[in-house]
Design a protein around this motif. Sequence first.
Motif, PDB file in Angstrom:
ATOM      1  N   PRO A  19      -0.382 -10.548   2.071  1.00 53.30           N
ATOM      2  CA  PRO A  19      -0.092  -9.421   2.960  1.00 53.30           C
ATOM      3  C   PRO A  19      -1.402  -8.925   3.576  1.00 53.30           C
ATOM      4  O   PRO A  19      -2.409  -8.862   2.871  1.00 53.30           O
ATOM      5  N   GLN A  21      -2.546  -6.111   4.461  1.00 52.37           N
ATOM      6  CA  GLN A  21      -3.148  -4.931   3.820  1.00 52.37           C
ATOM      7  C   GLN A  21      -3.923  -5.319   2.567  1.00 52.37           C
ATOM      8  O   GLN A  21      -4.964  -4.757   2.254  1.00 52.37           O
ATOM      9  N   SER A 385       6.715   0.380  -8.660  1.00 45.31           N
ATOM     10  CA  SER A 385       6.065   0.336  -7.353  1.00 45.31           C
ATOM     11  C   SER A 385       4.539   0.328  -7.458  1.00 45.31           C
ATOM     12  O   SER A 385       3.854   0.087  -6.469  1.00 45.31           O
ATOM     13  N   ARG A 388       0.641  -4.356  -7.555  1.00 48.41           N
ATOM     14  CA  ARG A 388       0.129  -4.880  -6.288  1.00 48.41           C
ATOM     15  C   ARG A 388      -0.228  -6.363  -6.358  1.00 48.41           C
ATOM     16  O   ARG A 388      -0.469  -7.013  -5.348  1.00 48.41           O
ATOM     17  N   GLU A 412       8.625  -8.168  -3.206  1.00 56.06           N
ATOM     18  CA  GLU A 412       8.237  -8.922  -2.006  1.00 56.06           C
ATOM     19  C   GLU A 412       6.983  -8.399  -1.337  1.00 56.06           C
ATOM     20  O   GLU A 412       6.767  -8.601  -0.141  1.00 56.06           O
ATOM     21  N   LYS A 413       6.160  -7.691  -2.103  1.00 55.20           N
ATOM     22  CA  LYS A 413       4.917  -7.209  -1.494  1.00 55.20           C
ATOM     23  C   LYS A 413       3.664  -7.641  -2.267  1.00 55.20           C
ATOM     24  O   LYS A 413       2.541  -7.411  -1.821  1.00 55.20           O
ATOM     25  N   CYS A 414       3.860  -8.264  -3.425  1.00 54.11           N
ATOM     26  CA  CYS A 414       2.692  -8.627  -4.246  1.00 54.11           C
ATOM     27  C   CYS A 414       2.405 -10.123  -4.157  1.00 54.11           C
ATOM     28  O   CYS A 414       3.282 -10.936  -4.404  1.00 54.11           O
TER      29      CYS A 414
END
Length: 655
Positions: A19, A21, A385, A388, A412-414
């Motif tokens: 990602p 970020q 949440s 990371r 779906e962000k790590c």
Amino acid sequence: MTTNTIESILQENRLFPPPSQFSQTAYIKSFEEYQQIYEKAKTDPQSFWADLAEKELHWFEKWEKVLDWQPPFAKWFVGGKINISYNCLDRHLTTWRKNKAALIWEGEPGDSRTLTYAQLHREVCQFANALKELGVHKGDRVGIYMPMIPEAAIAMLACARIGAPHTVVFGGFSSEALKDRLNDAEAKVVITADGGFRKDKTIALKEQVDLAIADQGVPSVEKVLVVQRTKEPVTMVEGRDYWWHDLQQKVSAECPAEPMDSEDMLFILYTSGTTGKPKGVVHTTGGYNLYTHITTKWIFDLKDDDVYWCTADVGWITGHSYIVYGPLSNGATTVMYEGVPRPSNPGCFWDVIEKYGVNIFYTAPTAIRAFMKAGEDIPNARNMSSLRLLGTVGEPINPEAWMWYYRVIGGEKCPIVDTWWQTETGGIMITPLPGAIPAKPGSCTRPFPGIIADVVDLDGNPVKPEEGGYLVVKHPWPGMMRTVYKNPERFRNSYWEHIYPKDGQYFYFAGDGARRDEEGYYWVMGRVDDVINTAGHRLGTMEIESALVSHPAVAEAAVVGRPDEVKGEDIYAFVTLENQYSASDQLMKELKDHVVKEIGAIARPGTIHFTDVLPKTRSGKIMRRLLRNLASGQEVAGDTSTLEDKGVLEKLRGG
Ligand code: 6R9
């Protein structure tokens, strides 16, 4: 939605870029940056490692020579003086990290403790003094047989502080296995606990130590130090056994770290090999400190406000490198958890993540597959949440499990780092760098900078992309094992004599088969030797076979791995009996229990297959390949021409 089935994903070419970020704040921010560092390190590995050693670690005295390579024996930072306990503790005390949480510990029954760097330092110094008081000197080996409690890490760091190499024996090993390891290491002292909590029961560790050393079972052991954990009664032998808490009260908290030679032995850790008894893998101080430090930093992208959790046990290399030494050397907050998911609390891992706001989570594929089976409602009921970055280690991860981990645990962000390495390599070797290398589910992607890996044939020639071959490392690295304890010949022939490059180069062969795809990504296919990887634990088929044949009923045993949805592989044992015995359910149970007694619960065979005959070659070698096929219910593939008695296969199929 709860899914209990493990869906099959046939084609695997999905790419998961980091990602953006994540990349922006990562240590290594892009694929180009990785490539630059990688190429630079490849061109001049010695300056690459030397620059990092200078920048990242404290040395009492600088080295004279970066690498002394007399294949297969390497020395790193020759002449340098360093102490890993100093790097893990003292150097943080002069910074704001003094009062930062170093270790957050959660006990299985729900008790917990947090130790700041200052507090951990104090405990380590005291315990180092206690060891000295009991006659432990630099160079003496110390056995550690402990549950997952802070004292396990304290004991390791205290040994390192005074230069006494530790040998940690996993608390799940039996007294017999403990005895072998303590004898090989000639340990002077054993550090243990009355017991530990595991799956809502207690395990009596001190009792196992008593059994191991009874009747001069381990003649070298002079003292036993015991932590009180479960408070269950134990027998204390006057003049031999001491309570940890009594000792800690009597000693000073001043104990300067001993300047160690970079190549002084830091620890021995026993691991399973192809033949014979477990090998004592020797790691030394300076190179191991650097390698675990920098891999932890870059691969887990460890920042000062992160809470980092690796779920391994300190009895394995992952616990050594990525619960204790790597994270603490970086001044990180490392979480240690005594428990494991169990029927009474299948969501305990997610509770720990929620409770401490864990940001980085590192576990094994076998655990992930068990979570998939239990269903996603369990993790979904927690707030995770804070996560990371996710990691896996121990065995190949199947793409379905990777996807589940990515979606359900990581939201779906790590990024996921699938890290390939071994006890012998000291630290992670092939892995994504999470801000730089796009992941492919099931692939450990690319080598860490400074690691020159390849997939080759038996002559050391690189195989074509997509073709299977042997995974090798072509240049020494600081974290590599230095030898097999007291057995340099075994080191040479176990790791350096399988692949013969024509030009006389030395390649380290790891025991794994692999392929590389067109883009240079590595796909590890598993062990090519007789090592079974069950639930992420490495066991030699020989060890289990010897345990079986030590039972009076067993004439011969052949052990193979059978594919298992959750454990990766399960232990399948073919057994022939002595004449006067006959097969029965009772005997089957007895044999399984016997293996547990000889090695430990991790080695309990899932299946015992009684048979009158085993398939053998004319020269008398058991044909394991055929047995593997039979165990997994496949057709027997490949050549059977060397089989001595062709009727054997029919008989085995008949049960
Ligand atoms: C760290 C550790 C080493 C063996 C190794 C390989 C398997 C470990 C893996 C993996 C595929 C990964 N292995 N990580 N296979 N992908 N990411 O596990 O050390 O106990 O010595 O086991 O584990 O077969 O050779 P160790």
